[in-house]
Write a protein that holds these residues in place. Sequence first.
Motif, PDB file in Angstrom:
ATOM      1  N   ALA A 167     -17.690  -2.487   2.556  1.00 19.50           N
ATOM      2  CA  ALA A 167     -18.499  -2.804   1.168  1.00 19.50           C
ATOM      3  C   ALA A 167     -19.358  -3.427   1.447  1.00 19.50           C
ATOM      4  N   ASP A 168     -19.961  -4.215   0.393  1.00 20.75           N
ATOM      5  CA  ASP A 168     -21.009  -4.793   0.103  1.00 20.75           C
ATOM      6  C   ASP A 168     -21.020  -5.990   0.454  1.00 20.75           C
ATOM      7  N   VAL A 169     -21.881  -7.256   0.647  1.00 16.44           N
ATOM      8  CA  VAL A 169     -21.658  -8.504   0.670  1.00 16.44           C
ATOM      9  C   VAL A 169     -22.287  -9.061   0.048  1.00 16.44           C
ATOM     10  N   PRO A 170     -22.544 -10.859  -0.116  1.00 18.03           N
ATOM     11  CA  PRO A 170     -23.758 -10.805  -1.019  1.00 18.03           C
ATOM     12  C   PRO A 170     -23.815 -11.347  -0.660  1.00 18.03           C
ATOM     13  N   PRO A 171     -26.023 -11.811  -1.219  1.00 18.88           N
ATOM     14  CA  PRO A 171     -27.235 -12.048  -0.613  1.00 18.88           C
ATOM     15  C   PRO A 171     -26.843 -13.182   0.452  1.00 18.88           C
ATOM     16  N   TRP A 172     -25.975 -13.863   0.009  1.00 24.36           N
ATOM     17  CA  TRP A 172     -26.408 -15.432   0.883  1.00 24.36           C
ATOM     18  C   TRP A 172     -25.391 -15.580   1.749  1.00 24.36           C
ATOM     19  N   GLU A 173     -24.890 -14.517   2.056  1.00 23.92           N
ATOM     20  CA  GLU A 173     -23.968 -13.917   3.451  1.00 23.92           C
ATOM     21  C   GLU A 173     -24.560 -14.159   4.795  1.00 23.92           C
ATOM     22  N   LEU A 174     -25.965 -12.940   4.370  1.00 24.64           N
ATOM     23  CA  LEU A 174     -26.966 -12.701   5.446  1.00 24.64           C
ATOM     24  C   LEU A 174     -27.976 -13.446   5.487  1.00 24.64           C
ATOM     25  N   THR A 175     -28.627 -14.843   4.307  1.00 25.22           N
ATOM     26  CA  THR A 175     -29.345 -15.812   4.896  1.00 25.22           C
ATOM     27  C   THR A 175     -28.332 -16.373   5.010  1.00 25.22           C
ATOM     28  N   ASP A 176     -27.488 -17.382   5.408  1.00 29.06           N
ATOM     29  CA  ASP A 176     -26.132 -18.014   6.005  1.00 29.06           C
ATOM     30  C   ASP A 176     -27.145 -17.684   7.190  1.00 29.06           C
ATOM     31  N   ALA A 177     -26.226 -16.711   7.597  1.00 34.51           N
ATOM     32  CA  ALA A 177     -26.292 -16.351   9.054  1.00 34.51           C
ATOM     33  C   ALA A 177     -27.456 -15.886   9.854  1.00 34.51           C
ATOM     34  N   ILE A 178     -28.581 -15.294   9.273  1.00 33.04           N
ATOM     35  CA  ILE A 178     -29.764 -15.987   9.726  1.00 33.04           C
ATOM     36  C   ILE A 178     -30.142 -17.366   9.472  1.00 33.04           C
ATOM     37  N   ASP A 179     -29.880 -17.976   8.680  1.00 34.51           N
ATOM     38  CA  ASP A 179     -30.053 -19.614   9.161  1.00 34.51           C
ATOM     39  C   ASP A 179     -29.558 -19.886  10.425  1.00 34.51           C
TER      40      ASP A 179
ATOM     41  N   ALA B 195     -26.505 -10.866  15.799  1.00 29.77           N
ATOM     42  CA  ALA B 195     -25.935 -10.135  15.494  1.00 29.77           C
ATOM     43  C   ALA B 195     -24.821 -10.248  14.304  1.00 29.77           C
ATOM     44  N   LYS B 196     -24.337 -11.017  14.237  1.00 28.99           N
ATOM     45  CA  LYS B 196     -23.695 -12.205  13.014  1.00 28.99           C
ATOM     46  C   LYS B 196     -24.723 -10.943  11.969  1.00 28.99           C
ATOM     47  N   ALA B 197     -26.071 -11.377  11.606  1.00 26.37           N
ATOM     48  CA  ALA B 197     -26.886 -11.381  10.350  1.00 26.37           C
ATOM     49  C   ALA B 197     -26.974  -9.762  10.561  1.00 26.37           C
ATOM     50  N   LEU B 198     -27.094  -9.152  11.907  1.00 25.81           N
ATOM     51  CA  LEU B 198     -27.260  -7.803  11.778  1.00 25.81           C
ATOM     52  C   LEU B 198     -25.829  -7.393  10.966  1.00 25.81           C
ATOM     53  N   THR B 199     -24.576  -7.411  11.090  1.00 27.43           N
ATOM     54  CA  THR B 199     -23.704  -6.774  10.538  1.00 27.43           C
ATOM     55  C   THR B 199     -23.934  -6.928   8.952  1.00 27.43           C
ATOM     56  N   LYS B 200     -24.057  -8.557   8.885  1.00 27.98           N
ATOM     57  CA  LYS B 200     -24.740  -8.483   6.770  1.00 27.98           C
ATOM     58  C   LYS B 200     -25.611  -7.537   5.892  1.00 27.98           C
ATOM     59  N   LEU B 201     -26.241  -6.954   7.805  1.00 26.48           N
ATOM     60  CA  LEU B 201     -27.452  -6.782   6.768  1.00 26.48           C
ATOM     61  C   LEU B 201     -27.339  -5.123   6.963  1.00 26.48           C
ATOM     62  N   LYS B 202     -26.695  -4.415   7.090  1.00 23.16           N
ATOM     63  CA  LYS B 202     -26.174  -3.550   6.927  1.00 23.16           C
ATOM     64  C   LYS B 202     -25.287  -2.991   5.900  1.00 23.16           C
ATOM     65  N   ARG B 203     -23.661  -4.128   5.702  1.00 22.48           N
ATOM     66  CA  ARG B 203     -22.885  -3.670   4.652  1.00 22.48           C
ATOM     67  C   ARG B 203     -23.686  -3.849   3.932  1.00 22.48           C
TER      68      ARG B 203
END
Length: 339
Positions: free
Chosen positions: A211-223, A228-236
């Motif tokens: 399912a979806d994840v909140p945007p802050w999970e993507l930005t946290d992984a990027i930061d 790998a984690k950032a791309l996983t969050k993006l795909k979610r």
Amino acid sequence: MADGARIVVIKGDDASLLAQSLQTVVRELVGDGDRSLMVEEVGEAQYVPEGKSEPDLVPLITAAQTPPFLTERRVVIGRNMGLFTKQDQVVSLVDWLASPAPTTDLILVWEKGANSPRLGAMPKTLKQAIKACGGREIDAAPSGKGRKMLLEERLSEAPVRLDASARRLIIDTLGDDVGRAQPLIESLVSTYGEGARLTIGDVQPFVGQAADVPPWELTDAIDDGDIAKALTKLKRMMSGGERHSLQVLATLHGHYQRALALEGANVSDEKAAAAILGMKGSTFPAKKALSLGRRLGGERVRSAVLLLAEADLDVRGRSAIPSDVVTEILVARLARLSR
């Protein structure tokens, strides 16, 4: 108030989580009683009968004042209470709460009406009246990390026992979609029985699509520089959340633009940063922007903004590369900047 009326407010913007919380509260208040005799539900159809344009609480007050029949208590449910955001609309309810019928338990569901564009705030007078009579409030759909805490709570209270790997799989897959937890738990109980100890292999066939994840999970992984984690969050976000690349770019643009706006500003704390950014309420986003700018430095922040500008043009048609691929490349490059 323990022996008198019990007042409960359930709020949230997730219909499935609201329904689950309502079901739990009704079960608690009805106990061993006969639900068909005890429970009455009033909603938008009663507040706004055909031919009227303004909602009216009279049907709810009438139901709350009606004495029980063949039972000791009544449970009255007021749905779609988000229709009543003005103080003059809730005067009758505030008056009732000042001296509630001792045999009536009242559940107020703070949710939108069918055609409401947004969920407004509860009038201050109503909030005060609920608090004064000992009412309790349930946030059925918390945001951010509160949503993860709710999911973990649901799993801990489940009638089946999940080992660490099974629990992690469910949390990772469901993400922000906590509403899927209860149907999943019911399926597991139906299949394996109450008290069963389940592993990841037992759970995997039931969890479904990520399912979806909140945007802050993507930005946290990027930061964090974790590609790998950032791309996983993006795909979610793009599959489970069905977000378009331009929506993702807008999120990322705001993330870096705030850091860029603080460059060169003589700020030492998040409150000063929030003032410069024109933020009201929580200063946490300002704190993150301040931290990001300090960690990356002005040059890398500007590089991130340039990468975003190039990706925006490519997504809008400058490049023949599919937009999702453009976004994946961008996210990988941004995470690399943070290393």
